[in-house]
Motif scaffolding. Structure first.
Motif, PDB file in Angstrom:
ATOM      1  N   ALA A  17      32.733  49.934  37.665  1.00 18.45           N
ATOM      2  CA  ALA A  17      32.220  50.787  36.589  1.00 18.45           C
ATOM      3  C   ALA A  17      32.733  50.299  35.240  1.00 18.45           C
ATOM      4  O   ALA A  17      31.970  50.219  34.267  1.00 18.45           O
ATOM      5  N   TYR A  18      34.015  49.974  35.171  1.00 19.22           N
ATOM      6  CA  TYR A  18      34.612  49.488  33.934  1.00 19.22           C
ATOM      7  C   TYR A  18      33.903  48.209  33.470  1.00 19.22           C
ATOM      8  O   TYR A  18      33.570  48.066  32.291  1.00 19.22           O
ATOM      9  N   THR A  19      33.663  47.292  34.397  1.00 16.23           N
ATOM     10  CA  THR A  19      33.000  46.021  34.063  1.00 16.23           C
ATOM     11  C   THR A  19      31.562  46.259  33.606  1.00 16.23           C
ATOM     12  O   THR A  19      31.101  45.641  32.637  1.00 16.23           O
ATOM     13  N   ALA A  20      30.838  47.141  34.283  1.00 18.88           N
ATOM     14  CA  ALA A  20      29.451  47.436  33.896  1.00 18.88           C
ATOM     15  C   ALA A  20      29.398  48.037  32.496  1.00 18.88           C
ATOM     16  O   ALA A  20      28.506  47.698  31.701  1.00 18.88           O
ATOM     17  N   LEU A  21      30.334  48.915  32.190  1.00 16.78           N
ATOM     18  CA  LEU A  21      30.374  49.509  30.852  1.00 16.78           C
ATOM     19  C   LEU A  21      30.778  48.471  29.809  1.00 16.78           C
ATOM     20  O   LEU A  21      30.250  48.468  28.695  1.00 16.78           O
ATOM     21  N   GLU A  22      31.706  47.599  30.159  1.00 17.00           N
ATOM     22  CA  GLU A  22      32.176  46.559  29.236  1.00 17.00           C
ATOM     23  C   GLU A  22      31.043  45.602  28.866  1.00 17.00           C
ATOM     24  O   GLU A  22      30.956  45.142  27.726  1.00 17.00           O
ATOM     25  N   LYS A  23      30.162  45.313  29.817  1.00 20.32           N
ATOM     26  CA  LYS A  23      29.017  44.423  29.549  1.00 20.32           C
ATOM     27  C   LYS A  23      28.083  45.010  28.501  1.00 20.32           C
ATOM     28  O   LYS A  23      27.407  44.280  27.787  1.00 20.32           O
ATOM     29  N   LYS A  24      28.034  46.334  28.412  1.00 20.05           N
ATOM     30  CA  LYS A  24      27.188  47.009  27.423  1.00 20.05           C
ATOM     31  C   LYS A  24      27.978  47.374  26.166  1.00 20.05           C
ATOM     32  O   LYS A  24      27.518  48.175  25.360  1.00 20.05           O
ATOM     33  N   ASP A  25      29.167  46.803  25.994  1.00 21.44           N
ATOM     34  CA  ASP A  25      30.052  47.061  24.849  1.00 21.44           C
ATOM     35  C   ASP A  25      30.418  48.544  24.716  1.00 21.44           C
ATOM     36  O   ASP A  25      30.487  49.084  23.615  1.00 21.44           O
ATOM     37  N   ILE A  26      30.652  49.191  25.853  1.00 27.88           N
ATOM     38  CA  ILE A  26      31.092  50.580  25.873  1.00 27.88           C
ATOM     39  C   ILE A  26      32.549  50.584  26.302  1.00 27.88           C
ATOM     40  O   ILE A  26      32.878  50.132  27.399  1.00 27.88           O
TER      41      ILE A  26
END
Length: 165
Positions: A17-26
């Motif tokens: 989840a952290y990685t998926a959010l990081e990819k969207k600059d969140i």
């Protein structure tokens, strides 16, 4: 500030989840073993809140209890301890009143702090203690929908939004 909190059963899901959010600059934060603790993040400990509330209430309940006990003995003229004399009985009444005020501060102040002091922090602390991981996203409303969509795809155990005051 708005918060979105998602609970995941294990570390791998939380990191995903952290990685998926990081990819969207969140920007997000992981809470759990090996990451930030509840205290480091700032989740309120209800026991600490209860202690603070009881201490705060004792500042006014103990003196009020002393004067109430003293006044009660003065008005009624009860001579409970004949060896103490008139002034001694009034002081003992005041001390008993102060003791009652202290008990009131502990039970009412501590009880109220324990019940309402934690809010939703206690269930999240319990989940962290059970070995689960929490992903917290701090942000504005515009990114909330996209963040919720990303997190729901990963099927968290729980997802909750909060508006900080």
């Amino acid at each position: 500030m708005n918060y979105l909190v998602a609970v995941f059963p294990d570390r791998i899901m939380a990191e995903e989840a952290y990685t998926a959010l990081e990819k969207k600059d969140i920007k997000s934060t992981i809470l759990g073993r090996g990451y930030k603790s509840a205290d480091e993040f700032g989740l309120i400990d209800p026991k600490e809140q209860a202690k603070k509330q009881a201490k705060f209430m004792s500042y006014w309940l103990v003196p009020f209890g002393f004067f109430a006990g003293f006044a009660f003995n003065l008005i009624t003229g009860i001579n409970t301890f004949s060896w103490a004399g008139e002034v001694g009985n009034r002081l003992i009444g005041g001390l008993l009143g102060a003791g009652s005020g202290a008990l009131g501060a502990i039970f009412v102040g501590g009880g109220v702090g324990l019940v309402v002091g934690g809010g939703d922090a206690l269930p999240y602390r319990n989940r962290l203690d059970a070995g689960k991981y929490i992903v917290v996203v701090e942000g504005v409303d515009s990114a909330k929908r996209e963040t919720t969509r990303i997190l729901r795809q990963l099927e968290p155990e729980n997802i909750q939004g909060y508006a900080a005051e």
